[in-house]
Each structure stands twice: as C-alpha cells, then as structure tokens.
Motif scaffolding. Structure first.
Motif, PDB file in Angstrom:
ATOM      1  N   ALA A  45       0.862  -1.183   0.000  1.00 40.89           N
ATOM      2  CA  ALA A  45       0.000   0.000   0.000  1.00 40.89           C
ATOM      3  C   ALA A  45       0.899   1.233   0.000  1.00 40.89           C
ATOM      4  O   ALA A  45       0.860   2.035   0.919  1.00 40.89           O
ATOM      5  N   ASP A  46       1.726   1.373  -0.992  1.00 45.23           N
ATOM      6  CA  ASP A  46       2.717   2.429  -1.255  1.00 45.23           C
ATOM      7  C   ASP A  46       4.107   1.845  -1.427  1.00 45.23           C
ATOM      8  O   ASP A  46       4.915   2.406  -2.173  1.00 45.23           O
ATOM      9  N   CYS A  47       4.439   0.755  -0.731  1.00 47.74           N
ATOM     10  CA  CYS A  47       5.715   0.085  -0.967  1.00 47.74           C
ATOM     11  C   CYS A  47       5.716  -0.487  -2.382  1.00 47.74           C
ATOM     12  O   CYS A  47       4.656  -0.633  -3.001  1.00 47.74           O
ATOM     13  N   PHE A  75      -0.415   6.864  -4.480  1.00 42.46           N
ATOM     14  CA  PHE A  75      -1.030   7.975  -3.750  1.00 42.46           C
ATOM     15  C   PHE A  75      -1.991   8.765  -4.624  1.00 42.46           C
ATOM     16  O   PHE A  75      -3.062   9.195  -4.177  1.00 42.46           O
ATOM     17  N   LYS A  76      -1.632   8.974  -5.889  1.00 44.90           N
ATOM     18  CA  LYS A  76      -2.447   9.779  -6.803  1.00 44.90           C
ATOM     19  C   LYS A  76      -3.579   8.993  -7.441  1.00 44.90           C
ATOM     20  O   LYS A  76      -4.377   9.568  -8.201  1.00 44.90           O
ATOM     21  N   ASN A  77      -3.667   7.709  -7.140  1.00 47.65           N
ATOM     22  CA  ASN A  77      -4.711   6.865  -7.727  1.00 47.65           C
ATOM     23  C   ASN A  77      -5.443   6.079  -6.641  1.00 47.65           C
ATOM     24  O   ASN A  77      -5.457   4.847  -6.646  1.00 47.65           O
ATOM     25  N   PRO A  78      -6.093   6.788  -5.690  1.00 52.13           N
ATOM     26  CA  PRO A  78      -6.746   6.106  -4.559  1.00 52.13           C
ATOM     27  C   PRO A  78      -7.936   5.242  -4.956  1.00 52.13           C
ATOM     28  O   PRO A  78      -8.343   4.371  -4.190  1.00 52.13           O
ATOM     29  N   ASN A  79      -8.491   5.475  -6.133  1.00 50.96           N
ATOM     30  CA  ASN A  79      -9.600   4.635  -6.593  1.00 50.96           C
ATOM     31  C   ASN A  79      -9.112   3.308  -7.164  1.00 50.96           C
ATOM     32  O   ASN A  79      -9.889   2.362  -7.318  1.00 50.96           O
TER      33      ASN A  79
END
Length: 244
Positions: free
Chosen positions: A99-101, A212-216
């Motif tokens: 989840a970001d890594c 981060f910029k694509n939370p959907n």
C-alpha cells in the motif's frame, strides 16, 4: 487492470484494489487481515485473485520491512517472516501485499521471486539479497528480469529531516532528494532503479503509476493517513510458473 501478465514461462499480476467483496475503506479487493475488515472477506478476496493462477498453492510471508529472503519449495507449516520469496516449483504461487511500498517481481530462467520493497527494506538490501539468492541458485544475471509495480512516486513522497538522516548513508544520496516550495521529496523509483543498475541487471521495467495519486485504483497508506481514513487495506501481487 488485474490482468495476468505472461513473460516466457512465468505469469504474474500487480492487482489493484478493485474486484473484491470487502466494504467501506477496504473496498474491495483487500487481501490483508487488517484490523476492521472481516476475515471471510479477505479469504474470498484472496481466492478471487488466485483464480488467475489455478491449481497453485498461495504463499504469503509475514512482511516486516526486513532484508530477509526465503527459498520455498513447498507449502510451509509455519508462518514465514520475510520480505522476499523465491521458488522454482510449478505448484506454488508467491505473493506480497503493498500500500505504497514497491511490489517487485523477479524472473530468471528457472526461478521466480517476489519482493516487498519499502524504503527501509530497499535501504537495507532486500533487492540485492534477492538477486544474490537467484545467482546462488544458478541463475545468470543476463537472464534475470525485474518488474516493479505501482508504488509511491517522487511527487507524493514528502520527507522530513529524520528521513534524510537515515538515507544519507547511501552514496550520492542527494540525487534521490527533490526540493520544491521549501519541501523535500524522495525519488523512490530512482533509488530502486539505481540498485537494479548497480546489480548489472539490464532487463527491467518500473511502473509509472503513483499509488497515492490513484486512490480509486490502489490502497495508499499515505493517502489514507493524510485524509484521516482510519484503516488502509493492501493490494496483492502474485507470481508463478504459467499453466501450459
């Protein structure tokens, strides 16, 4: 997305957060037993993901942001504590959660592997250790291919002074720090690429997608924290030998 990628004798997929059964902040393909989601939902989501890889036994490690690599030849009887797995067994399916890594798939001629690379693990050698394990198993560097999935990109990776103090032990660390409007950002992708190049792996691809910029599309721990969303799920990445 959630499309099976075929490369030579291997198959892999960087899954999004979509296509599952979880609700609310875990919507919908959360594959981690996070506090707040129902275990039966996570089990079902993992089954959904594994449908792309029929007749394989899923192996997921307990990730600890370490530099530990484990070779697996059968379904383990106890929990594996590691951040990278490798195997050459057709019946096994290797997975990690992010989840970001950065989720990283490594493919040789006979072996396949998967890495959970956060900045701590990357800084402490998780990528180098994985490639070393491939070489130890008889793979040649020219036959190794690396695929880096969606992760936290430079413009979203704001850092503070304490982070700079940790990263400063890296040679020429300034090349990975970007300054804008009195803020500092870490170029995680460039850092990963520098490690790959140093290892002399020439066959690699790095995703341009920022979680981060694509939370959907993706769970992002930083997005959830910044927007005060209590719980954050995890998307899964899977790799194995393709079914013929």
């Amino acid at each position: 997305m959630n499309k099976l990628q075929i490369f030579k004798r291997f198959a892999f997929c960087f899954f999004t957060r979509n296509g599952g059964v979880s609700k609310f902040e875990f919507s919908t393909l959360n594959c981690a037993y996070s506090k707040g989601d129902k275990k039966e939902n996570v089990n079902e989501n993992r089954k959904i993901a594994c449908k792309l890889f029929p007749k394989k036994r899923l192996i997921l490690p307990n990730q600890t942001h370490s530099n530990k690599v484990i070779k697996v030849q059968e379904k383990p009887k106890t929990i594996i504590h590691a951040d990278a797995l490798i195997s050459n067994k057709k019946g096994l399916l290797l997975g990690i959660l992010t989840a970001d890594c950065a989720p990283i798939v490594v493919l040789g001629k006979n072996y396949f592997g998967i890495i959970h690379a956060g900045w701590k693990g990357a800084l402490n050698g998780i990528i180098e250790n994985t490639i070393s394990q491939f070489i130890f198993e008889g793979e040649k560097i020219d036959d190794i291919n690396i695929f880096v999935g969606p992760h936290l990109k430079r413009d979203s990776f704001e850092i503070k002074e304490d982070f700079v103090e940790k990263i400063c032990k890296v040679k020429n660390f300034h090349q990975f720090i970007f300054r804008s409007k009195e803020k500092e950002f870490f170029d995680f992708s460039k850092f990963i690429e520098s490690i790959i190049v140093k290892l002399k792996v020439s066959n690699y691809m790095i995703s341009e997608i920022d979680t981060f910029k694509n939370p959907n599309l993706f769970f992002s721990h930083r997005f959830h924290k910044r927007n005060k969303i209590k719980n954050c799920g995890r998307q899964i990445t899977l790799v194995g030998i393709k079914n013929i």
